[in-house]
Design a protein around this motif. Structure first.
Motif, mmCIF file in Angstrom:
data_model
loop_
_atom_site.group_PDB
_atom_site.id
_atom_site.type_symbol
_atom_site.label_atom_id
_atom_site.label_comp_id
_atom_site.label_asym_id
_atom_site.label_seq_id
_atom_site.Cartn_x
_atom_site.Cartn_y
_atom_site.Cartn_z
ATOM 1 N N THR A 41 -39.961 -72.326 45.125
ATOM 2 C CA THR A 41 -40.392 -71.028 45.646
ATOM 3 C C THR A 41 -41.365 -70.334 44.696
ATOM 4 O OG1 THR A 41 -38.359 -70.110 44.715
ATOM 5 C CG2 THR A 41 -38.358 -70.601 47.057
ATOM 6 N N ARG A 42 -41.151 -70.507 43.388
ATOM 7 C CA ARG A 42 -42.054 -69.856 42.442
ATOM 8 C C ARG A 42 -43.469 -70.402 42.548
ATOM 9 N NH1 ARG A 42 -42.199 -72.435 37.554
ATOM 10 N NH2 ARG A 42 -43.939 -73.282 38.718
ATOM 11 N N ALA A 43 -43.586 -71.727 42.702
ATOM 12 C CA ALA A 43 -44.905 -72.328 42.896
ATOM 13 C C ALA A 43 -45.513 -71.871 44.224
ATOM 14 C CB ALA A 43 -44.800 -73.854 42.863
ATOM 15 N N TYR A 44 -44.682 -71.742 45.254
ATOM 16 C CA TYR A 44 -45.166 -71.325 46.569
ATOM 17 C C TYR A 44 -45.721 -69.910 46.533
ATOM 18 C CZ TYR A 44 -45.007 -70.003 51.524
ATOM 19 O OH TYR A 44 -45.327 -69.545 52.786
ATOM 20 N N ILE A 45 -45.055 -69.014 45.836
ATOM 21 C CA ILE A 45 -45.461 -67.607 45.850
ATOM 22 C C ILE A 45 -46.592 -67.307 44.878
ATOM 23 C CG2 ILE A 45 -43.908 -66.645 44.079
ATOM 24 C CD1 ILE A 45 -44.521 -65.147 47.577
ATOM 25 N N SER A 46 -46.785 -68.177 43.845
ATOM 26 C CA SER A 46 -47.765 -67.859 42.795
ATOM 27 C C SER A 46 -48.899 -68.862 42.658
ATOM 28 C CB SER A 46 -47.051 -67.755 41.436
ATOM 29 O OG SER A 46 -46.598 -69.034 41.014
ATOM 30 N N GLY A 47 -48.675 -70.106 43.068
ATOM 31 C CA GLY A 47 -49.675 -71.149 42.845
ATOM 32 C C GLY A 47 -49.562 -71.821 41.491
ATOM 33 N N PHE A 48 -48.709 -71.290 40.611
ATOM 34 C CA PHE A 48 -48.508 -71.890 39.289
ATOM 35 C C PHE A 48 -47.507 -73.026 39.420
ATOM 36 C CE2 PHE A 48 -45.768 -71.855 35.410
ATOM 37 C CZ PHE A 48 -46.674 -72.480 34.557
ATOM 38 N N THR A 49 -47.894 -74.221 38.960
ATOM 39 C CA THR A 49 -47.083 -75.418 39.195
ATOM 40 C C THR A 49 -46.346 -75.923 37.963
ATOM 41 O OG1 THR A 49 -49.013 -76.831 38.778
ATOM 42 C CG2 THR A 49 -48.580 -76.191 41.077
ATOM 43 N N GLY A 50 -46.422 -75.227 36.835
ATOM 44 C CA GLY A 50 -45.692 -75.653 35.651
ATOM 45 C C GLY A 50 -44.189 -75.658 35.896
ATOM 46 N N SER A 51 -43.463 -76.401 35.052
ATOM 47 C CA SER A 51 -42.014 -76.546 35.279
ATOM 48 C C SER A 51 -41.227 -75.325 34.839
ATOM 49 C CB SER A 51 -41.490 -77.782 34.538
ATOM 50 O OG SER A 51 -41.560 -77.603 33.141
ATOM 51 N N ALA A 52 -41.823 -74.444 34.035
ATOM 52 C CA ALA A 52 -41.079 -73.292 33.510
ATOM 53 C C ALA A 52 -41.866 -72.005 33.762
ATOM 54 C CB ALA A 52 -40.821 -73.459 32.011
ATOM 55 N N GLY A 53 -41.175 -71.020 34.308
ATOM 56 C CA GLY A 53 -41.838 -69.738 34.542
ATOM 57 C C GLY A 53 -41.051 -68.889 35.525
ATOM 58 N N THR A 54 -41.238 -67.593 35.448
ATOM 59 C CA THR A 54 -40.571 -66.645 36.346
ATOM 60 C C THR A 54 -41.597 -65.649 36.864
ATOM 61 O OG1 THR A 54 -38.463 -66.821 35.179
ATOM 62 C CG2 THR A 54 -38.809 -64.846 36.522
ATOM 63 N N VAL A 55 -41.576 -65.433 38.155
ATOM 64 C CA VAL A 55 -42.464 -64.446 38.780
ATOM 65 C C VAL A 55 -41.650 -63.203 39.118
ATOM 66 C CG1 VAL A 55 -43.785 -63.906 40.869
ATOM 67 C CG2 VAL A 55 -44.145 -66.074 39.694
ATOM 68 N N VAL A 56 -42.235 -62.038 38.859
ATOM 69 C CA VAL A 56 -41.653 -60.753 39.285
ATOM 70 C C VAL A 56 -42.691 -60.036 40.136
ATOM 71 C CG1 VAL A 56 -40.769 -58.514 38.576
ATOM 72 C CG2 VAL A 56 -40.178 -60.553 37.246
ATOM 73 N N ILE A 57 -42.283 -59.661 41.338
ATOM 74 C CA ILE A 57 -43.152 -58.910 42.251
ATOM 75 C C ILE A 57 -42.580 -57.510 42.414
ATOM 76 C CG2 ILE A 57 -44.199 -58.828 44.542
ATOM 77 C CD1 ILE A 57 -45.020 -61.325 43.051
ATOM 78 N N THR A 58 -43.403 -56.515 42.169
ATOM 79 C CA THR A 58 -43.018 -55.137 42.475
ATOM 80 C C THR A 58 -43.922 -54.641 43.604
ATOM 81 O OG1 THR A 58 -44.549 -54.044 40.944
ATOM 82 C CG2 THR A 58 -42.435 -54.804 40.040
ATOM 83 N N LYS A 59 -43.763 -53.386 44.000
ATOM 84 C CA LYS A 59 -44.557 -52.852 45.112
ATOM 85 C C LYS A 59 -46.045 -52.788 44.790
ATOM 86 C CE LYS A 59 -40.703 -50.150 46.945
ATOM 87 N NZ LYS A 59 -40.123 -48.801 47.142
ATOM 88 N N ASP A 60 -46.365 -52.659 43.481
ATOM 89 C CA ASP A 60 -47.786 -52.515 43.129
ATOM 90 C C ASP A 60 -48.198 -53.364 41.931
ATOM 91 O OD1 ASP A 60 -46.427 -51.177 41.163
ATOM 92 O OD2 ASP A 60 -47.181 -49.181 41.698
ATOM 93 N N ASP A 61 -47.382 -54.324 41.555
ATOM 94 C CA ASP A 61 -47.719 -55.167 40.408
ATOM 95 C C ASP A 61 -47.064 -56.532 40.608
ATOM 96 O OD1 ASP A 61 -48.781 -55.965 38.001
ATOM 97 O OD2 ASP A 61 -47.612 -54.596 36.753
ATOM 98 N N ALA A 62 -47.548 -57.507 39.872
ATOM 99 C CA ALA A 62 -46.967 -58.851 39.932
ATOM 100 C C ALA A 62 -47.258 -59.563 38.630
ATOM 101 C CB ALA A 62 -47.538 -59.633 41.115
ATOM 102 N N GLY A 63 -46.279 -60.291 38.131
ATOM 103 C CA GLY A 63 -46.464 -60.992 36.857
ATOM 104 C C GLY A 63 -45.775 -62.336 36.839
ATOM 105 N N LEU A 64 -46.325 -63.239 36.023
ATOM 106 C CA LEU A 64 -45.697 -64.532 35.754
ATOM 107 C C LEU A 64 -45.414 -64.622 34.269
ATOM 108 C CD1 LEU A 64 -45.010 -67.605 36.415
ATOM 109 C CD2 LEU A 64 -47.324 -68.051 35.596
ATOM 110 N N TRP A 65 -44.178 -64.931 33.932
ATOM 111 C CA TRP A 65 -43.782 -65.148 32.541
ATOM 112 C C TRP A 65 -43.626 -66.648 32.316
ATOM 113 C CZ3 TRP A 65 -43.160 -60.710 34.955
ATOM 114 C CH2 TRP A 65 -43.185 -59.510 34.231
#
Length: 597
Positions: A41-65
């Motif tokens: 799901t993380r790759a689907y929502i962000s396009g980032f395909t690395g094996s490690a990472g977390t996406v946070v979506i807020t109402k007006d911001d978005a980040g990948l750690w």
């Protein structure tokens, strides 16, 4: 839908449910590093395909750690998505928890799918966000509601790992786990991590990318093993083994309701780093909980003698395959068209010729020139460089064999290279050699030894943003705690255990210069006891990887006497162990590439 549309759709659903921020991690329901297609799901929502990472979506911001292995890759893949990159561990970069705390207003709401968040992380978020009266909603997978072509969960069959490979029966392993339960005064043990279950039951499968694991959960009591799995995956041979220990099979998803039925007279052993937040919250409040690392973590990390002998065999097979590949590449570069993808495919072809080969043990890294500066670069049709008779080529690959799991990296000169590249290559080689030669007292942890590999690289004023090595599972996960080499402690990595004889670990220092080149050399090591005297129990390493270190890329004058002697001895071992399996032409070539310097 493109990435922007997907993020927009998620935000619409968040607004409907009153959710101010939503977390999408990389994990599956079992906190696995690599996951099946259904869970990406993380790759689907962000396009980032690395094996490690977390996406946070807020109402007006978005980040990948994500961590240092993926900074360059993430920069490229997030371009144009509106998702910002947060470089974990860098100065001034907030953690996801800090970001959420600052982004959600008092009385707000955080959402995530509680099956893919570790209990430990969910509990930490609860505690921190309660300071602002922020509530958590964890019972809905919002992305599933609009991912219309989501792949199905795997239905592939499991297979029994014969005791001639495992070295210990399921019954023996189960008895050891129950002994630990007694010591902890517990009556029930919940295990949800796939590698722990596979190790315990001596089964393997094909449900997770690159890791031969089976989607399952288990609950161990003193007279029963409750296994939650698709029964269609289990053959008669597995069921015969299970019948010896009263294994009761339940449908895979029934674990969540089953946990709710645990009676209050039980004491449950759980590892909150391993079980997910939804399961943790389904344990009745009246049930006493004992927080312990899964005992199987240490059990499987310390390989038995049969496993170790099999590991040695797997590395001979891998050494043959890679040496044949290295010969083929050196002979054909500049004569036929070879690309990053076709080179990687050729190496897998050589591995497939080895008896007992099952498949790759992780996503292959086949990286030419500046692509190698991305530690976990994965070639695509769009990025697939053609290899030329110049510069450096890095290949980090591994194989799953019935005899074990391999992970090796070599950086190869494809022609004449600059003095700077030779100096960098030699520093990496020196680092790997210095760690290989280490002798130390029992009680040492990985962070005590990491500097041995980094010192030649630090002397150049360079560092690499990752660990120097990780534990390796036996036909399980390619990254296996609790051992590792890293100069600083990262609690989430679970790699700070005392090093025990029988642990298998990688040794892989590197240099990565963005937009220029990347160099990594990697062997696997076994921790072994050396002499014991009045000073204590000494330990050292047995190297099990036998593949030439490319002398075309080396600057011999940079090596000291001990390093030179070690390299010559290592290459002698490579020739002795690998040459019997080569053609006459390959053997003559190997003589040159393992010559004394």
């Amino acid at each position: 839908m493109n990435i922007l549309e997907r993020v927009s759709k998620l935000r619409q659903l968040m607004i409907k449910q009153g959710v101010d921020a939503y977390i999408i991690p990389s994990a599956d329901n079992h906190q696995s590093e690599y996951v099946g297609e259904y869970f990406k799901t993380r790759a689907y929502i962000s396009g980032f395909t690395g094996s490690a990472g977390t996406v946070v979506i807020t109402k007006d911001d978005a980040g990948l750690w994500t961590d240092g292995r993926y900074f360059i890759q993430a920069d490229h893949q997030l371009e144009g998505t509106g998702i910002r990159l947060f470089k974990m561990g860098e100065p001034g970069v907030p953690t996801t928890e800090e970001f959420l705390y600052n982004s959600i207003q008092d009385g707000g709401k955080l959402g995530f799918d509680g099956r893919v968040i570790a209990a430990e992380e969910g509990i930490s978020l609860e505690k921190k966000l309660s300071e602002k009266n922020i509530s958590i909603v964890y019972d809905t997978d919002l992305i599933d509601t609009f991912w219309t072509d989501r792949p199905a969960m795997s239905e592939k069959p499991a297979f029994l790992l014969d005791v001639k490979y495992a070295g210990e029966s399921f019954s023996s392993k189960l008895a050891r786990v129950r002994e630990k339960m007694k010591e902890s005064e517990t009556t029930c043990h919940i295990i949800t991590s796939l590698d722990d279950i596979a190790w315990l039951l001596n089964i393997r499968g094909d449900d997770v990318a690159y890791s031969p694991l089976v989607l399952s959960y288990s609950v161990i009591t003193f007279d029963t093993v409750h296994l939650f799995i698709d029964k269609n995956k289990l053959g008669d041979d597995i069921m015969t083994e299970f019948a010896k220990e009263n294994v009761i099979i339940h449908p895979y998803n029934d674990i969540y309701d089953f946990i709710k039925t645990i009676s209050s007279d039980n004491v449950v052993m759980i590892d909150s780093k391993k079980i997910n937040y939804a399961i943790f919250n389904n344990i009745p409040n009246a049930v006493k909980r004992v927080e312990k690392d899964n005992p199987t973590i240490m059990f499987k990390a310390i390989k038995n003698e049969i496993e170790l002998e099999n590991v040695r065999k797997s590395h001979i097979k891998d050494g043959i395959a890679f040496t044949k590949f290295m010969y083929w590449l050196k002979q054909n570069i500049g004569k036929i068209k070879i690309t990053e993808i076709s080179a990687s495919d050729k190496l897998e072809e050589f591995r497939a010729q080895q008896e007992g080969f099952i498949g790759p043990s992780f996503a292959p890294i086949s990286a030419y020139k500046e692509h190698a500066a991305m530690m976990h670069y994965s070639a695509t049709e769009e990025t697939d460089y053609e290899l030329k008779a110049e510069h450096l080529y890095l290949t980090d690959t591994g194989g799953n064999y019935y005899e074990g799991t391999t992970d090796i990296t070599r950086t190869l000169a494809l022609g004449e290279i600059s003095n700077e590249l030779k100096i960098h290559f030699t520093a990496v080689a020196r680092g790997m050699i210095n760690l290989s030669m280490a002798k130390f007292l029992y009680g040492v942890r990985g962070y005590n030894l990491d500097v041995l590999a980094r010192q030649p690289i630090w002397q150049l004023g360079i560092d690499y943003k990752c660990g120097t090595g990780h534990g390796v599972g036996y036909l399980l996960n390619i990254h296996e705690g609790p051992s590792g080499f890293r100069w600083q402690i990262v609690p989430s990595k679970n790699e700070t255990a005392v090093m025990e004889p029988g642990m298998v670990i990688t040794n892989e220092p590197g240099i990565y210069i963005e937009n220029s080149h990347g160099i990594r050399l990697e062997n696997e090591l076994i921790f072994k006891n050396a002499e014991k005297n009045e000073f204590g129990q000494f330990m050292n390493f047995e190297v099990v990887t036998f593949i030439p270190i490319d002398l075309d890329a080396l600057e011999p004058s940079e090596l000291n006497k001990d390093e030179r002697a070690y390299l010559n001895y290592y290459h002698q071992q490579v020739f002795e162990k690998i040459s019997p399996y080569l053609t006459n032409e390959e053997k003559e070539w190997l003589k040159i590439y393992t010559r004394e310097i």
